[in-house]
Design an enzyme around this catalytic site. Structure first.
Site, PDB file in Angstrom:
ATOM      1  N   LYS A 120      53.655  62.306  55.259  1.00  0.00           N
ATOM      2  CA  LYS A 120      54.430  61.358  56.080  1.00  0.00           C
ATOM      3  C   LYS A 120      55.865  61.242  55.568  1.00  0.00           C
ATOM      4  CE  LYS A 120      50.420  60.606  57.887  1.00  0.00           C
ATOM      5  NZ  LYS A 120      50.022  61.117  59.193  1.00  0.00           N
ATOM      6  N   ASP A 170      46.110  53.274  49.324  1.00  0.00           N
ATOM      7  CA  ASP A 170      46.627  54.504  49.940  1.00  0.00           C
ATOM      8  C   ASP A 170      48.085  54.219  50.310  1.00  0.00           C
ATOM      9  OD1 ASP A 170      47.410  56.442  51.786  1.00  0.00           O
ATOM     10  OD2 ASP A 170      45.411  56.659  52.645  1.00  0.00           O
ATOM     11  N   ILE A 172      50.488  56.375  51.286  1.00  0.00           N
ATOM     12  CA  ILE A 172      51.017  57.579  51.935  1.00  0.00           C
ATOM     13  C   ILE A 172      52.319  57.294  52.710  1.00  0.00           C
ATOM     14  CG2 ILE A 172      49.483  57.265  53.935  1.00  0.00           C
ATOM     15  CD1 ILE A 172      49.206  60.277  54.141  1.00  0.00           C
ATOM     16  N   TYR A 223      43.232  52.640  59.603  1.00  0.00           N
ATOM     17  CA  TYR A 223      43.411  54.047  60.015  1.00  0.00           C
ATOM     18  C   TYR A 223      42.060  54.648  60.449  1.00  0.00           C
ATOM     19  CZ  TYR A 223      43.839  59.091  58.781  1.00  0.00           C
ATOM     20  OH  TYR A 223      43.787  60.462  58.760  1.00  0.00           O
TER      21      TYR A 223
HETATM   22  C1  LIG Z   1      46.579  55.880  55.848  1.00  0.00           C
HETATM   23  C2  LIG Z   1      46.413  57.377  55.910  1.00  0.00           C
HETATM   24  N1  LIG Z   1      45.745  57.999  54.926  1.00  0.00           N
HETATM   25  C3  LIG Z   1      45.549  59.328  54.959  1.00  0.00           C
HETATM   26  C4  LIG Z   1      46.021  60.103  56.002  1.00  0.00           C
HETATM   27  C5  LIG Z   1      45.783  61.595  55.977  1.00  0.00           C
HETATM   28  O1  LIG Z   1      46.905  62.246  55.469  1.00  0.00           O
HETATM   29  P1  LIG Z   1      46.952  63.755  54.983  1.00  0.00           P
HETATM   30  O2  LIG Z   1      47.625  64.539  56.058  1.00  0.00           O
HETATM   31  O3  LIG Z   1      47.801  63.753  53.738  1.00  0.00           O
HETATM   32  O4  LIG Z   1      45.576  64.217  54.708  1.00  0.00           O
HETATM   33  C6  LIG Z   1      46.718  59.503  57.049  1.00  0.00           C
HETATM   34  C7  LIG Z   1      47.212  60.286  58.188  1.00  0.00           C
HETATM   35  O5  LIG Z   1      47.566  59.807  59.230  1.00  0.00           O
HETATM   36  C8  LIG Z   1      46.920  58.098  56.997  1.00  0.00           C
HETATM   37  O6  LIG Z   1      47.588  57.456  57.959  1.00  0.00           O
END
Ligand SMILES: Cc1ncc(COP(=O)(O)O)c(C=O)c1O
Length: 473
Positions: free
Chosen positions: A273, A231, A233, A145
């Protein structure tokens, strides 16, 4: 003497990456079906807009919650004054239950080990501040990312060392790639404080296998000064088998959940997400390490979700019928979208990595490069942004080591817009393949009247006919 600080003037933020530049270009000329039908379609933003109706219906059916009332009485003042950085206990309970539900209740989470943050962005940065000193390093599997360059490097000043994964094994993590990255860091005299992964992966859209997770656990078991951050998410976006396996399940399976090692494994989560609420700024760190939880909680003063957001979401996530239905319906919709993108790309003769999660595909356009170089990748990207008018993210912005891969998002637009994007791309490929003699800049890719004069164009045509036949059946 400089007027501003080093931090304000250095460029380690990553703002100049093509990942962010694509967004800037999109902002200058955004596609709108009515107002700007020739504009750029945003496919570089991992947003989930597919299940808003479910969230909106819940809010409509629970007017007391959004009206700041409890049992008919206003709690406006209570919420307006609430500023405890430990967060609302009811919200933390609902959030850990939701996290467990996404993992099929195979693991449970204790709200006392949870630290609330304003999204995953500050959660990841806070973990860096807790685990590493400036100049220390974290190993990360590539591609990764692009926001990590900002989140982990800019303010915490942590060095990121790539664990180089390749298409030869579908970008899976291997023991030798991990060892190689560690050796690279040692050669650079860096102190490696741990490994950072995203599971499911952004940008690959794949879940990590138990084998890969075991490899990582073994690695930090052998290196007792190292941490593992996962992570997760995208954990609620897994729409196809294999199902999601969290690193917490692996710890559980290996009876390590209450061991010393589990003090060095930390999760990051957010509702940006899975619930599609990046604007609400709700994220969390989950750690069994009391010192990490204590310090991260103090640091969370710099960025907490607001009390009214916590209040609303504690009621929403506390509604178990709603969350059960939401999780499965959202996954169904993502699956359908993913299928649309994959078949749209196939009609253009473009394949992508087999994936089962996320809001994007990892798309292989190596055959469209003039040469196997990152310069050629940038040339192709510019054509796709300015001529085809699609903003997608080049693999180089995700630190991919092979030129020609792109991340393409599918959940932040309507089905019609996705179809138009696929049509534009197919027309572009056909024009490229026929060596279109007219000037590129004058070609209207969405009209698609090209002559199918060489083998690639014929192949694209055959694929699209085959797909049409399948659809007709
Ligand atoms: C792997 C990953 N971590 C963190 C984030 C950031 O997310 P947040 O909107 O919760 O700060 C993203 C956003 O695209 C992501 O893809």
């Amino acid at each position: 003497m400089s007027l501003l600080s080093r931090k304000a003037t250095c460029n380690s933020h990553g703002q100049d990456s093509s990942y962010f530049l694509g967004w800037v270009e999109y902002e200058k000329n955004p596609y709108d079906e009515v107002l700007n039908p020739k504009g750029i379609i945003q496919m570089g933003l991992a947003e989930n807009q597919l299940s808003f109706d479910l969230l909106e219906r819940w809010v409509d059916m629970n007017p007391d919650v959004s009206g700041f009332k409890r049992e008919g009485k206003s709690i406006f003042r209570e919420l307006a004054l609430f500023q405890d950085y430990h967060g609302l206990p009811a919200f933390k309970k609902s959030l850990v239950d939701f996290m467990a539900k996404i993992r099929g209740n195979k693991v449970s989470f204790d709200p006392h080990h949870l630290v609330l943050t304003a999204g995953s962005t500050p959660a990841n940065e806070t973990l860096m501040f807790c685990l590493a000193d400036p100049g220390d390093a974290f190993l990360l599997p590539t591609p990764y990312y692009p926001g990590f360059d900002r989140d982990l490097k800019w303010r915490p000043e942590v060095e990121l060392v790539p664990i180089q994964c390749t298409s030869a094994n579908n970008f899976q993590l291997t023991q030798s790639a991990l060892q190689q990255a560690y050796q690279d860091a040692q050669k650079r005299n860096l102190t490696v404080k741990g490994i950072m992964i995203t599971n499911p992966s952004n940008p690959l859209g794949t879940t990590m296998s138990p084998n890969e997770l075991n490899l990582l656990i073994d690695f930090i078991a052998d290196n007792p000064h190292m941490h593992l951050i996962s992570d997760e998410i995208y954990s609620g976006t897994v729409f196809n088998s294999p199902s999601f396996v969290s690193v917490m399940e692996i710890l559980n399976h290996r009876n390590l959940l209450h061991s010393q090692l589990s003090n060095r494994v930390h999760l990051v989560y957010s509702l940006s997400k899975d619930l599609g609420l990046p604007g609400f700024r709700v994220g969390a760190i989950y750690s069994q390490n009391d010192t990490v939880v204590e310090n991260a909680t103090k640091m969370s003063s710099f960025g907490l979700p607001s009390s009214q957001t916590q209040h609303l979401l504690s009621a929403m996530l506390g509604d178990h019928n709603f969350t059960t239905n939401y999780i499965s319906e959202n996954q169904k919709r993502l699956k359908r979208r993913h299928k649309m993108l994959v078949s749209g790309l196939e009609k253009a003769g473009i394949r992508c990595l087999n994936s089962n999660a996320g809001l994007f595909c990892w798309v292989d356009m190596r055959h469209l490069l003039h040469s196997n170089t990152f310069e050629a990748e940038m040339q192709l990207w510019k054509k796709i942004v300015y001529e085809v008018r699609l903003n997608i993210s080049p693999g180089s912005s995700c630190h991919c080591t092979e030129p020609g891969w792109f991340r393409v998002c599918f959940a932040n637009m309507s089905e019609d817009t996705l179809n138009l994007a696929m049509k534009r791309l197919k027309d572009f490929v056909l024009h490229s393949a026929t060596g279109n003699r007219s000037s590129r800049s004058t070609v209207q890719y969405s009209n698609g009247n090209s002559r199918r004069s060489n083998s690639l164009a014929k192949w694209v045509f055959r694929l699209s006919c085959r797909d049409r036949e399948q659809e007709d059946r």
